[in-house]
Design an enzyme around this catalytic site. Sequence first.
Site, PDB file in Angstrom:
ATOM      1  N   GLY A 197       7.543-119.561 -21.739  1.00 54.07           N
ATOM      2  CA  GLY A 197       7.496-120.870 -22.405  1.00 54.07           C
ATOM      3  C   GLY A 197       6.995-120.687 -23.817  1.00 54.07           C
ATOM      4  O   GLY A 197       5.792-120.535 -24.045  1.00 54.07           O
ATOM      5  N   ASP A 198       7.908-120.664 -24.785  1.00 53.57           N
ATOM      6  CA  ASP A 198       7.484-120.308 -26.139  1.00 53.57           C
ATOM      7  C   ASP A 198       8.243-121.088 -27.207  1.00 53.57           C
ATOM      8  O   ASP A 198       8.449-120.613 -28.308  1.00 53.57           O
ATOM      9  CB  ASP A 198       7.642-118.794 -26.371  1.00 53.57           C
ATOM     10  N   GLN A 241      12.268-108.155 -20.907  1.00 52.84           N
ATOM     11  CA  GLN A 241      10.830-107.862 -21.092  1.00 52.84           C
ATOM     12  C   GLN A 241      10.185-107.270 -19.839  1.00 52.84           C
ATOM     13  O   GLN A 241       9.080-106.707 -19.910  1.00 52.84           O
ATOM     14  CB  GLN A 241      10.047-109.155 -21.436  1.00 52.84           C
ATOM     15  N   GLU A 298      13.366-117.629 -35.870  1.00 53.60           N
ATOM     16  CA  GLU A 298      12.007-117.851 -36.374  1.00 53.60           C
ATOM     17  C   GLU A 298      11.574-116.751 -37.330  1.00 53.60           C
ATOM     18  O   GLU A 298      11.951-115.588 -37.160  1.00 53.60           O
ATOM     19  CB  GLU A 298      11.024-117.879 -35.188  1.00 53.60           C
ATOM     20  N   VAL A 309       2.685-117.251 -26.499  1.00 54.72           N
ATOM     21  CA  VAL A 309       3.916-117.570 -27.229  1.00 54.72           C
ATOM     22  C   VAL A 309       4.316-116.431 -28.173  1.00 54.72           C
ATOM     23  O   VAL A 309       5.448-116.380 -28.638  1.00 54.72           O
ATOM     24  CB  VAL A 309       3.779-118.896 -28.026  1.00 54.72           C
TER      25      VAL A 309
HETATM   26  P1  NAD Z   1      16.092-112.312 -20.625  1.00 52.92           P
HETATM   27  O1  NAD Z   1      17.129-113.361 -20.854  1.00 52.92           O
HETATM   28  O2  NAD Z   1      16.474-110.878 -20.772  1.00 52.92           O
HETATM   29  O3  NAD Z   1      15.472-112.484 -19.153  1.00 52.92           O
HETATM   30  C1  NAD Z   1      15.111-113.726 -18.631  1.00 52.92           C
HETATM   31  C2  NAD Z   1      15.319-113.690 -17.121  1.00 52.92           C
HETATM   32  O4  NAD Z   1      14.839-114.939 -16.580  1.00 52.92           O
HETATM   33  C3  NAD Z   1      16.805-113.600 -16.713  1.00 52.92           C
HETATM   34  O5  NAD Z   1      16.985-112.463 -15.905  1.00 52.92           O
HETATM   35  C4  NAD Z   1      17.072-114.903 -15.963  1.00 52.92           C
HETATM   36  O6  NAD Z   1      17.980-114.760 -14.892  1.00 52.92           O
HETATM   37  C5  NAD Z   1      15.662-115.248 -15.479  1.00 52.92           C
HETATM   38  N1  NAD Z   1      15.467-116.660 -15.114  1.00 52.92           N
HETATM   39  C6  NAD Z   1      15.886-117.777 -15.769  1.00 52.92           C
HETATM   40  N2  NAD Z   1      15.484-118.881 -15.104  1.00 52.92           N
HETATM   41  C7  NAD Z   1      14.777-118.446 -14.022  1.00 52.92           C
HETATM   42  C8  NAD Z   1      14.111-119.105 -12.960  1.00 52.92           C
HETATM   43  N3  NAD Z   1      14.108-120.434 -12.877  1.00 52.92           N
HETATM   44  N4  NAD Z   1      13.481-118.358 -12.022  1.00 52.92           N
HETATM   45  C9  NAD Z   1      13.497-116.993 -12.094  1.00 52.92           C
HETATM   46  N5  NAD Z   1      14.127-116.316 -13.075  1.00 52.92           N
HETATM   47  C10 NAD Z   1      14.762-117.026 -14.028  1.00 52.92           C
HETATM   48  O7  NAD Z   1      14.877-112.676 -21.591  1.00 52.92           O
HETATM   49  P2  NAD Z   1      13.624-111.760 -22.007  1.00 52.92           P
HETATM   50  O8  NAD Z   1      13.906-111.034 -23.263  1.00 52.92           O
HETATM   51  O9  NAD Z   1      13.136-110.998 -20.820  1.00 52.92           O
HETATM   52  O10 NAD Z   1      12.575-112.912 -22.382  1.00 52.92           O
HETATM   53  C11 NAD Z   1      12.063-113.756 -21.379  1.00 52.92           C
HETATM   54  C12 NAD Z   1      11.349-114.913 -22.023  1.00 52.92           C
HETATM   55  O11 NAD Z   1      10.186-114.437 -22.688  1.00 52.92           O
HETATM   56  C13 NAD Z   1      12.163-115.657 -23.078  1.00 52.92           C
HETATM   57  O12 NAD Z   1      12.010-117.041 -22.867  1.00 52.92           O
HETATM   58  C14 NAD Z   1      11.569-115.233 -24.386  1.00 52.92           C
HETATM   59  O13 NAD Z   1      11.695-116.227 -25.379  1.00 52.92           O
HETATM   60  C15 NAD Z   1      10.132-115.011 -23.983  1.00 52.92           C
HETATM   61  N6  NAD Z   1       9.385-114.067 -24.822  1.00 52.92           N
HETATM   62  C16 NAD Z   1       8.103-114.370 -25.108  1.00 52.92           C
HETATM   63  C17 NAD Z   1       7.341-113.489 -25.871  1.00 52.92           C
HETATM   64  C18 NAD Z   1       5.900-113.801 -26.140  1.00 52.92           C
HETATM   65  O14 NAD Z   1       5.286-113.147 -26.977  1.00 52.92           O
HETATM   66  N7  NAD Z   1       5.321-114.752 -25.449  1.00 52.92           N
HETATM   67  C19 NAD Z   1       7.911-112.297 -26.359  1.00 52.92           C
HETATM   68  C20 NAD Z   1       9.225-112.007 -26.012  1.00 52.92           C
HETATM   69  C21 NAD Z   1       9.966-112.892 -25.241  1.00 52.92           C
END
Ligand code: NAD
Length: 346
Positions: free
Chosen positions: A233-234, A147, A63, A300
């Site tokens: 959820g994004d 995160q 993106e 998001v």
């Molecule tokens: P990541 O892959 O490092 O961590 C995600 C974690 O979620 C993993 O440890 C995984 O095992 C766990 N997981 C998956 N399904 C699960 C479930 N059903 N129950 C419990 N845990 C579960 O990713 P990240 O960098 O930490 O990002 C997490 C999410 O946040 C991503 O979807 C990313 O797109 C989103 N995000 C959003 C923003 C925002 O501004 N809203 C910013 C950054 C990231």
Amino acid sequence: MQPSDKALVPFVSVDNMMRLVHHIGVEKMIIELAAVIEADFKRWESFDKTPRIPAHSPHGVIELMPTSDGEAYGFKYVNGHPKNTSEGLQTVTAFGLLADVYTGYPTLLTEMTILTALRTAATSALVGSYLAPTNAKTMAMIGNGAQSEFQCLAFKAMCGIDTVRLYDIDPNATVKCAANLSGKGLSVISCKTPEDAIEGAQIITTCTADKKYATILTDNMVGPGVHINAIGGDCPGKTELHKDILLRSDIFVEYPEQTRIEGEIQALDDDYPVTEMWQVMAGQSKGRTDDRQITLFDSVGFAIEDFSALRYVKQAIDGTEFFEPLDMLADPDDPRDLFGMVMRAV
Ligand code: NAD
């Protein structure tokens, strides 16, 4: 030929971003970022806004997130690839650029993988400071990936939580998160189920990554008075909450035009009422109004948060050694003699 100073662009590498974070301190940096984001949200109407521009594939999404306030222009390149962690790569990586609108010249190029984690945490806790119940002390942290520690420390620094209850479908992620948070001033409880994690929590953060309509929280898990900080959820087809939770919550968003495409509210009608967070911060809309209300921040991530973060970093590196001057703009002595400059370089 040496480029002139005005053609050299400060570049903040991952290494220098880490040095900057240590120089300032994680929690202080989150608090300072939140202040810049809040100030920019309060002048929301002075920005060009557009939903971010996605390139979807079966593997994930790439993106571009642009915005401008008429004086500066910024964009972030960011990806979201949940399958990456199984290949030893990160789900989210990013870099960003700031430019001067008057000349069009870039003024900063920086890594934004670490900066995104910081700005996302800062935005979450800033929103939490408006919506979470007063005296919230416990947060459930569901999804313990990249995160998660930033989120926990942001809510500690800005909303006063003292306890986090961790859960991840991968127990190794919870072990990692708990170890990283040890000694950081939080009581950390590792949980075996999401139901256990939300026990007694006034704030629930969901930050999972899976490219599907997931149900991280079901309706019966969410009691009155809770604040939900839904981060993961994004993307179209990628959500975390059961629809019934949305119908019981007051929903707060960054930029509705983008959130309706990417957020939890993609499950609702296009005209379903939501409140824009900038209006709450500017005093034009109400945040939490009573103790039993369920508030939901359907996050998001929006371009203005990255613009704020870019401007913050540009100011923070000024006069420091946490950047390298990058020779990325051609700089002929005669601006129209680009060809001559190339020929003379033999
Ligand atoms: P990541 O892959 O490092 O961590 C995600 C974690 O979620 C993993 O440890 C995984 O095992 C766990 N997981 C998956 N399904 C699960 C479930 N059903 N129950 C419990 N845990 C579960 O990713 P990240 O960098 O930490 O990002 C997490 C999410 O946040 C991503 O979807 C990313 O797109 C989103 N995000 C959003 C923003 C925002 O501004 N809203 C910013 C950054 C990231």
